[in-house]
Design a protein around this motif. Structure first.
Motif, PDB file in Angstrom:
ATOM      1  N   UNK A  45      49.081   6.489 113.561  1.00  0.00           N
ATOM      2  CA  UNK A  45      47.773   5.915 113.893  1.00  0.00           C
ATOM      3  C   UNK A  45      46.896   6.919 114.656  1.00  0.00           C
ATOM      4  N   UNK A  46      47.500   7.707 115.534  1.00  0.00           N
ATOM      5  CA  UNK A  46      46.736   8.744 116.237  1.00  0.00           C
ATOM      6  C   UNK A  46      46.175   9.733 115.213  1.00  0.00           C
ATOM      7  N   UNK A  47      46.996  10.132 114.242  1.00  0.00           N
ATOM      8  CA  UNK A  47      46.542  11.065 113.206  1.00  0.00           C
ATOM      9  C   UNK A  47      45.360  10.494 112.422  1.00  0.00           C
ATOM     10  N   UNK A  48      45.408   9.216 112.095  1.00  0.00           N
ATOM     11  CA  UNK A  48      44.287   8.583 111.366  1.00  0.00           C
ATOM     12  C   UNK A  48      43.013   8.612 112.208  1.00  0.00           C
ATOM     13  N   UNK A  49      43.156   8.339 113.504  1.00  0.00           N
ATOM     14  CA  UNK A  49      41.989   8.341 114.387  1.00  0.00           C
ATOM     15  C   UNK A  49      41.428   9.753 114.561  1.00  0.00           C
ATOM     16  N   UNK A  50      42.304  10.754 114.580  1.00  0.00           N
ATOM     17  CA  UNK A  50      41.848  12.146 114.659  1.00  0.00           C
ATOM     18  C   UNK A  50      41.127  12.518 113.367  1.00  0.00           C
TER      19      UNK A  50
END
Length: 189
Positions: A45-50
């Motif tokens: 999820x962090x990767x998607x937000x980045x």
């Protein structure tokens, strides 16, 4: 993926909320705060937000051979754009509101789970008020709220400061004004 689809996922919403208040967090610090979220899911999820530009990498360092990144929230990217809001269906608004409320319930549950809670001492509250305002008065209220909140929103984290979450909900009521004005009755002791 629309910004609503991106931001209104329960885990991604919690991640965004963790960064509110001008916080810079590593994924390990974020994982400690969201301990109930599996690590693989959190990283995904962090990767998607980045990738979407909601989180921005501000620092990198090597820790035991791995690259540790520090992220900050890009406020402008962490909101559903007004043009997208106007095209959402009633069901999409309902879903968005349910995710928002579920996030608040989760925050309340985590607060209550700390034990020895004292809402007065901790400054925790929830209230609702009815306001009778025409459109110009409502616009003035929003300007005043912005004026009052802006200096507090600009304060960075510092020793002695506690992060506090402020959530607002403004909904029009379908109630028409009555012809007479009710006066409150006061009881004398």
């Amino acid at each position: 993926m629309t910004s609503a689809d991106l931001l209104l996922h329960p885990v991604r919403l919690r991640i965004v909320r963790a960064f509110l208040g001008d916080r810079a967090l590593t994924t390990s610090a974020l994982a400690a705060e969201l301990a109930d979220v599996p690590a693989a899911s959190l990283y995904r999820h962090v990767a998607r937000l980045v990738d979407a530009g909601v989180l921005h990498v501000v620092a990198e360092r090597r820790v035991r051979g791995a690259l540790e990144r520090t992220y900050v929230l890009r406020q402008a990217a962490a909101a559903i754009a007004p043009d997208e809001l106007t095209t959402m269906s009633p069901d999409e608004h309902r879903r968005a509101f349910m995710v928002f409320v579920a996030g608040l319930l989760g925050d309340l549950d985590r607060y209550l789970a700390r034990g020895a809670v004292d809402p007065i001492r901790d400054g925790a509250s929830y209230r609702m008020a009815g306001l009778w305002l025409d459109d110009a008065e409502f616009a003035e209220l929003l300007r005043e709220l912005t004026r009052v909140l802006q200096p507090a929103l600009a304060k960075p984290p510092a020793p002695g400061r506690k992060r506090r979450l402020l959530a607002t909900v403004l909904l029009p009521s379908d109630e028409a004004p009555t012809t007479g004005v009710r006066k409150s009755k006061r009881r004398s002791s």
